[in-house]
Scaffold this active site. Structure first.
Site, PDB file in Angstrom:
ATOM      1  CE  LYS A  53      -3.831  -2.420   2.120  1.00  0.00           C
ATOM      2  NZ  LYS A  53      -4.485  -2.916   3.338  1.00  0.00           N
ATOM      3  CD  GLN A  97      -3.430  -4.710   6.404  1.00  0.00           C
ATOM      4  OE1 GLN A  97      -3.298  -3.687   5.726  1.00  0.00           O
ATOM      5  NE2 GLN A  97      -4.074  -5.774   5.946  1.00  0.00           N
ATOM      6  CG  ASP A 120      -9.736  -0.136   4.759  1.00  0.00           C
ATOM      7  OD1 ASP A 120      -9.505  -0.373   3.555  1.00  0.00           O
ATOM      8  OD2 ASP A 120      -9.098  -0.642   5.690  1.00  0.00           O
TER       9      ASP A 120
END
Ligand code: NDP
Length: 289
Positions: A53, A97, A120
């Site tokens: 990422k 994460q 997200d």
């Protein structure tokens, strides 16, 4: 029939090139889009995802930073960092994460991220907005599936769409996105009585289960568009999806491979959400895609 391949890598490259243009426009206006990623513990797969990422951000001129914590870090430590990042004007997207260690309350952590930086798309406010039809940030994987389907001109209005899997990060938001595009949507789960009866009716079939071969060619309607979200590693170490590629290829009209299908789009849509967040913060026009 041999299915045409829906090439997620190619769609991803094209999308990232467009995003790079938007990043340049933002930089000219004095803003560099910034993503902060928090990772707790030593999960090797998570570490690879986080590195990928950060690398993807750098490739299109975005700022990124990684905040790493040991597996025994307290939830309070992580929440304090999120609060700090919520207030940091250099940061437009915050991502935690997953999975988190067992002593964390995942919902509490995700709800602490500002909905304005929820790139997200997992905050309840983002999911509620998706439900009511006006989302700012959509969950990246199902959003990436929609971009692939649109890229290949797959019709959605009025078609029978079947989503296999109902997780909060893929199956459920996928079903809502297809519904928003006027598909007639069925969601199948591990409790579905006759999975094949449903999948055989699907003009558009999205499979997100996490089990290799859960859908085989005989379960697919001839000519259907089949999107395989699954990522599984075989005993031999090979990456495979949930759909049996060889048999599906003989029946489907369109098919995504694994690897090279949905996977590359997930990070791309994360970049897209972060760029959008920066555009909104800067008061610039921001296309939804
Ligand atoms: P989850 O384990 O959270 O959900 C799996 C879903 O599949 C559940 O809803 C489960 O039903 C359903 N299911 C299990 N067995 C069957 C069955 N036999 N028939 C029908 N449905 C079944 O997984 P995720 O949604 O997080 O991920 C799914 C897959 O997608 C995984 O392989 C994951 O690695 C991959 N993935 C890929 C991404 C990418 O970037 N390409 C991103 C995210 C995920 P029930 O609810 O009844 O238990």
């Amino acid at each position: 029939m041999t299915a045409a391949i829906m090439d997620g890598l190619a769609v991803s490259k094209e999308t990232r090139a467009r995003l790079q243009g938007r990043v340049e426009a933002l930089r000219c206006a004095g803003t560099t889009p910034g993503l902060a990623v928090l990772i707790v513990g030593e999960n090797p797969a998570s570490k690879v995802y986080v590195r990928n990422k950060a690398k993807a951000c750098g490739e299109i001129g975005m700022h990124s930073e990684i905040h790493e914590y040991p597996g025994d870090a307290t939830e309070a430590t992580v929440l304090a960092k999120i609060a700090e990042l919520n207030a940091d004007p250099r940061i437009h997207g915050i991502l935690v994460q997953l999975p988190l260690p067992k002593h964390f309350d995942v919902d509490n952590v995700l709800e602490t991220i500002s909905p304005h930086k929820d790139v997200d798309g997992f905050h309840k406010e983002s999911l509620g907005a998706l439900m009511s039809g006006n989302p700012t940030f959509q969950p990246c994987t199902p959003h990436g599936v929609m971009v692939i389907l649109d890229h290949y001109g797959i019709p959605l209005a009025g078609v029978d769409a079947v989503v296999v899997g109902r997780s909060n990060i893929v199956g459920k938001p996928q079903a809502l996105m297809l519904l928003a595009r006027d598909a007639t949507v069925t969601i199948c789960t591990s409790k579905t009585k006759d999975l094949a009866a449903h999948t055989r009716r699907a003009d558009v079939l999205v499979v997100a289960v996490g089990r290799p071969g859960v859908v085989t060619g005989d379960m697919i309607k001839p000519g259907a568009a089949v999107v395989d979200v699954g990522i599984n590693r075989t005993a031999e170490g090979k990456l495979v999806g949930d759909v049996d590629f060889e048999s599906a290829k003989q029946v489907a009209g369109w098919l995504t491979p694994v690897p090279g299908g949905v996977g590359p789009m997930t990070i791309t849509m994360l970049l897209a959400n972060t760029v959008r967040s920066a555009e909104l913060a800067a008061g610039l026009p921001s296309p939804k895609f």
